[in-house]
Design a protein around this motif. Sequence first.
Motif: not given
Length: 222
Positions: A28-34, A131-134
Amino acid sequence: MKSGATTEPKQPPVSIVVIPVTPFQQNCSLIWSPETKKGAVVDPGGDVETIVKVIKEYGVEVEKIILTHGHIDHIGGAADLAAQLGVKVIGPHKADEPLIERVADQAKQFGLPDVKPVRPDEWLDEGDMVEFAGRNFEVLHCPGHAPGHVVFFDRDLRFAFSGDVLFAGSIGRTDLPLGDHDTLIRSIKEKMLPLGDDVSFLPGHGEASTIGHERQTNPFFK
């Protein structure tokens, strides 16, 4: 630049934390824009409280849940997590609807706790953009392991979430219901390998790799 001037270190375009869940140790991955701290969870297969704890630890605002395919170890926690976070579930391809509808049977088959069925808010097709995490990820429909399996590819970052299509040193199982070996090999050769040897990918289980490394060393392509 003036003498003594300093520059701030450049932030990476995305941050990713892998959260192994369920007895299958699914990635499972959590991905985000810093920059914005907004992101998504990819394939929350279970252990929802663990996933929520990591989300809070990194202060991420999760905007959506992304699914690569409909097997229990990838979708088992999706309904509960979506309800807790108040977000939509995106993917996979509609061809996986029969698998998703049998999620309770899958749970019993593998001795997992009862799970709530999930109804994706949006099905995906080949060529869609998500689109996700920018970032903008292209959708590649890659059946074989599961008929509705999709891969998410960021062309600019040269990075993909491959789910259970391609692994470091292996490929996805095809002995599960609706799996087909020849179809999976065709998906890999026609959809993933042409992405380029420089492309890195994170599979649904195990370590990350690159297309080039797998082309040269993966025994299924010899």
